[in-house]
Design a protein around this motif. Structure first.
Motif, short mmCIF file in Angstrom:
data_model
loop_
_atom_site.label_atom_id
_atom_site.label_comp_id
_atom_site.label_asym_id
_atom_site.label_seq_id
_atom_site.Cartn_x
_atom_site.Cartn_y
_atom_site.Cartn_z
N CYS A 3 0.76 -1.19 -0.04
CA CYS A 3 -0.07 0.09 -0.16
C CYS A 3 0.68 1.38 0.06
O CYS A 3 2.20 1.22 0.40
N LEU A 14 -7.78 -1.84 10.46
CA LEU A 14 -7.89 -3.40 9.62
C LEU A 14 -6.80 -4.45 10.24
O LEU A 14 -5.92 -4.10 10.79
N GLN A 18 -6.87 -8.16 6.34
CA GLN A 18 -7.85 -7.12 5.55
C GLN A 18 -6.86 -6.07 5.12
O GLN A 18 -7.44 -5.50 3.92
N TRP A 19 -5.71 -5.78 5.45
CA TRP A 19 -4.71 -4.69 4.93
C TRP A 19 -4.17 -5.31 3.67
O TRP A 19 -4.07 -4.41 2.88
N ALA A 21 -5.67 -7.02 1.46
CA ALA A 21 -6.72 -7.18 0.65
C ALA A 21 -7.24 -5.69 0.10
O ALA A 21 -7.10 -5.40 -0.84
N LEU A 22 -6.87 -4.72 1.03
CA LEU A 22 -6.75 -3.32 0.84
C LEU A 22 -5.85 -2.92 -0.15
O LEU A 22 -6.01 -2.26 -1.16
N ILE A 25 -6.58 -4.09 -3.57
CA ILE A 25 -7.90 -3.11 -4.14
C ILE A 25 -7.15 -1.68 -4.57
O ILE A 25 -7.44 -1.28 -5.68
N TYR A 40 -13.09 5.42 3.10
CA TYR A 40 -13.35 5.35 4.79
C TYR A 40 -14.15 6.13 5.41
O TYR A 40 -14.93 5.93 6.19
N VAL A 89 -13.18 -3.22 3.74
CA VAL A 89 -12.58 -3.92 2.78
C VAL A 89 -13.62 -4.35 1.87
O VAL A 89 -13.57 -4.19 0.61
N GLU A 90 -14.81 -4.82 2.37
CA GLU A 90 -15.65 -5.73 1.71
C GLU A 90 -16.51 -4.20 0.88
O GLU A 90 -16.95 -4.41 -0.21
N GLY A 93 -14.45 -2.32 -1.94
CA GLY A 93 -14.05 -3.45 -3.12
C GLY A 93 -15.37 -3.51 -3.81
O GLY A 93 -15.60 -3.36 -5.00
#
Length: 278
Positions: A3, A14, A18-19, A21-22, A25, A40, A89-90, A93
């Motif tokens: 990131c 997160l 989750q991090w 996954a972000l 994305i 956010y 994250v959900e 995305g």
């Protein structure tokens, strides 16, 4: 893959999974840190009870979405872990993907909800259920009249190509689904952001069809906001007697018997007669 250095997992509350996954994305959607922070901020606004997650009730209320089976299904698809709540994250995305659909992709999204065997074909009962799914208890006689003319070749099925053609001619058929996307877009980064993004990614093969449908949908949305949807639909139907496009069978332009009167009444010489090649 990583990131933007200016962001941290702690900033968005997160865990490690989750991090990661972000970060994925951010890379795949080409979102910089400023847009992620805007997402956010919106997410935290929707989370009224400050639970750290967004419920379907909070989601529907924030975006002013009428509670239909379609809306609930969209939320359930967003809810990847089936927890009944959206984590950040959900949210970022799935909302990004849903808002990025052009009109044809959104039609495919809706079509695929009922195309369980992935054949690219729905029977008439499935199409009716799909439209009822989208409208809920707000479905009216105008929509039912249009559904009556769907099966042009009388084979009892509707291909995706036929489905696209009918939605171009009669955008009211799945209007609530497009309206839902428009409402989410407006409150997430704004309409102009998504229009610019879609224009840059547009599939040139479908540019004309997509632009025509979008224009009609935008006119309908403005009419709904102004409180004169019925008058607008009656006016639109005058122009629907003959559409200068090729139908799904490649047999040339399609004329719809009944015209404005057929759409208004849904009886007699209306759209239930189906199209006639001209």
């Amino acid at each position: 893959m990583g990131c933007t250095p200016s962001m941290t997992a702690e900033e968005f509350k997160l865990d490690d999974q989750q991090w990661k996954a972000l970060c994925m994305i951010e890379e795949e959607c080409k979102l910089d840190s400023s847009y992620i922070r805007k997402f956010y901020k919106i997410y935290c606004t929707i989370d009224n009870d400050e639970s750290g997650s967004v419920s379907i009730g909070e989601f529907m209320a924030h975006f002013d979405v009428y509670p239909t089976d379609f809306g609930r299904r969209v939320f359930s698809i967003m809810d990847a872990d089936l927890s009944g709540q959206l984590d950040f994250v959900e949210f970022i995305g799935s909302v990004f993907n849903y808002c990025s659909y052009d009109s044809r992709q959104l039609l495919k999204y809706a079509f695929d909800l009922f195309d369980n065997d992935e054949s690219g074909i729905l029977d008439l009962e499935e199409v009716n259920k799909l439209v009822e799914y989208v409208y809920g208890d707000q479905m009216d006689d105008k929509v039912r009249a249009i559904l009556g003319g769907l099966d042009k070749n009388k084979d009892g099925t509707v291909s995706f190509k036929e489905f696209v053609t009918y939605n171009k001619n009669f955008p009211i058929m799945l209007f609530p689904a497009f309206r839902m996307q428009e409402q989410i877009r407006q409150k997430v980064l704004g309409k102009s952001f998504w229009e610019k993004r879609n224009y840059a990614q547009k599939d040139k093969d479908f540019e004309d069809t997509d632009a025509t449908l979008v224009d009609k949908l935008q006119q309908m949305s403005k009419a709904q906001q102004a409180g004169n949807m019925d008058a607008h639909l009656d006016e639109m139907s005058k122009d629907m007697v003959v559409e200068d496009i090729e139908d799904a069978d490649g047999e040339g332009p399609v004329a719809f018997a009944g015209g404005a009167e057929g759409l208004q009444n849904g009886t007699g010489g209306g759209f239930g007669q189906g199209p006639v090649h001209v």
